[in-house]
Design a protein around this motif. Structure first.
Motif, PDB file in Angstrom:
ATOM      1  N   UNK A 226       2.143  -2.223 -19.058  1.00  0.00           N
ATOM      2  CA  UNK A 226       0.807  -2.194 -19.664  1.00  0.00           C
ATOM      3  C   UNK A 226      -0.286  -2.264 -18.600  1.00  0.00           C
ATOM      4  N   UNK A 227      -0.031  -3.000 -17.527  1.00  0.00           N
ATOM      5  CA  UNK A 227      -1.022  -3.117 -16.457  1.00  0.00           C
ATOM      6  C   UNK A 227      -1.073  -1.824 -15.651  1.00  0.00           C
ATOM      7  N   UNK A 228       0.092  -1.253 -15.357  1.00  0.00           N
ATOM      8  CA  UNK A 228       0.117   0.048 -14.689  1.00  0.00           C
ATOM      9  C   UNK A 228      -0.645   1.089 -15.515  1.00  0.00           C
ATOM     10  N   UNK A 229      -0.447   1.054 -16.826  1.00  0.00           N
ATOM     11  CA  UNK A 229      -1.103   2.028 -17.703  1.00  0.00           C
ATOM     12  C   UNK A 229      -2.612   1.951 -17.568  1.00  0.00           C
ATOM     13  N   UNK A 230      -3.151   0.741 -17.509  1.00  0.00           N
ATOM     14  CA  UNK A 230      -4.599   0.607 -17.349  1.00  0.00           C
ATOM     15  C   UNK A 230      -5.044   1.075 -15.965  1.00  0.00           C
ATOM     16  N   UNK A 231      -4.333   0.665 -14.926  1.00  0.00           N
ATOM     17  CA  UNK A 231      -4.784   0.957 -13.565  1.00  0.00           C
ATOM     18  C   UNK A 231      -4.847   2.447 -13.269  1.00  0.00           C
ATOM     19  N   UNK A 232      -3.993   3.252 -13.891  1.00  0.00           N
ATOM     20  CA  UNK A 232      -4.043   4.690 -13.628  1.00  0.00           C
ATOM     21  C   UNK A 232      -4.864   5.452 -14.671  1.00  0.00           C
ATOM     22  N   UNK A 243      -4.773  -6.210  -5.820  1.00  0.00           N
ATOM     23  CA  UNK A 243      -3.387  -6.486  -6.195  1.00  0.00           C
ATOM     24  C   UNK A 243      -3.444  -7.486  -7.339  1.00  0.00           C
ATOM     25  N   UNK A 244      -3.056  -7.042  -8.511  1.00  0.00           N
ATOM     26  CA  UNK A 244      -3.121  -7.870  -9.711  1.00  0.00           C
ATOM     27  C   UNK A 244      -1.771  -8.550  -9.907  1.00  0.00           C
ATOM     28  N   UNK A 245      -1.761  -9.868  -9.777  1.00  0.00           N
ATOM     29  CA  UNK A 245      -0.511 -10.610  -9.936  1.00  0.00           C
ATOM     30  C   UNK A 245      -0.253 -10.875 -11.418  1.00  0.00           C
ATOM     31  N   UNK A 246       0.767 -10.231 -11.925  1.00  0.00           N
ATOM     32  CA  UNK A 246       1.156 -10.375 -13.333  1.00  0.00           C
ATOM     33  C   UNK A 246       2.389 -11.277 -13.323  1.00  0.00           C
ATOM     34  N   UNK A 247       2.134 -12.574 -13.103  1.00  0.00           N
ATOM     35  CA  UNK A 247       3.206 -13.473 -12.674  1.00  0.00           C
ATOM     36  C   UNK A 247       3.287 -14.771 -13.475  1.00  0.00           C
TER      37      UNK A 247
END
Length: 260
Positions: A226-232, A243-247
């Motif tokens: 979902x985060x990749x989808x937004x970033x591109x 660098x977005x830490x999804x952690x």
């Protein structure tokens, strides 16, 4: 309008989840993986990267709108350097001319919360300097000392790619060409690579001790996708070099206010 997005490491885990999410949203996805996909290539070798770039150029008609550079390994060996850093950088650079032809080009790279862990500064510097032969030599020496020391190959590869993203983001070649580039740093994630680790209580405790996730526990691959989808997406029109830490809170817990 449908966009053409390249996703590497698309046969499983985060890559497959991202490719599926994008296709379900109506985008055209060119899937790249070692053994299956629209493009099959070894992204740990210069020849494999070159072949992948050529095939992607043919399949896309010479223009791509986005790249999710997700392919990677978590080996405590020099293989992590070859794929996670050198192969990833070479692929992004090889596809940059195709991205530059898009009206809204974006790149999102899967890095890792491991970039926050202990690493080998000398090895990181060698990678960033493009000294591949010397970096592999250094990584091989770490590998020879066993997996605990060899883990620095993995964490260092992720530290290096995270720093590279920040270095190139504001340059003429990227920002100047309208190409946004960011990273996603997952923490603990249920994927094929972590099945064995999370299958036992001992493994889960070891992972939790190394990388606590106080917020909602271990992630599913779809959460990272979902985060990749937004970033591109075209909607991400101003964010670059991040660098977005999804952690699950590991970054906030481990670094606290030190980032300021």
């Amino acid at each position: 309008m449908a966009r053409t997005i390249v996703v590497t490491g698309s046969a499983s885990g985060i890559g497959k989840a991202t490719a599926d999410v994008l296709e379900n949203a109506g985008d055209r996805v060119i899937r790249v993986d070692l053994k299956e996909g629209d493009v099959t290539a070894d992204l740990g070798s210069a020849e494999g990267v070159s072949a992948a770039v050529d095939q992607i150029a043919d399949l896309s008609g010479g223009v791509i709108d986005g790249l999710v550079a997700n392919a990677g390994v978590s080996h405590p060996t020099e293989l992590s350097l070859k794929i996670n850093y050198f192969g990833t950088v070479a692929l992004i650079e090889g596809l940059r001319p195709l991205l530059a032809k898009s009206e809204a080009p974006r790149v999102s790279v899967t890095t890792s919360a491991a970039t926050l862990q202990g690493n080998d500064p000398e090895l990181v510097d060698l990678m960033l300097a493009g000294e591949e032969e010397k970096a592999i030599e250094r990584g091989t020496a770490l590998t020879a000392q066993g997996p605990q020391i060899g883990y620095a190959n993995y964490s260092s590869s992720k530290r290096a790619i995270s720093r590279w993203i920040r270095q190139v983001a504001p340059t003429r070649e990227y920002a100047g060409a309208g190409i946004g580039i960011n990273g996603v740093g997952p923490g603990q994630v249920f994927t094929g690579m972590t099945t064995d680790l999370f299958s036992t209580e001992e493994g889960r405790k070891m992972a939790a001790d190394a990388m606590p996730t106080p917020y909602n526990g271990i992630a599913e691959a779809e959460h990272i996708a979902a985060v990749h989808e937004f970033l591109i997406s075209e909607g991400n029109a101003r964010m670059t070099g991040q660098v977005m830490f999804v952690d699950g809170g590991y970054d906030a817990q481990s670094r606290g206010d030190n980032i300021w």
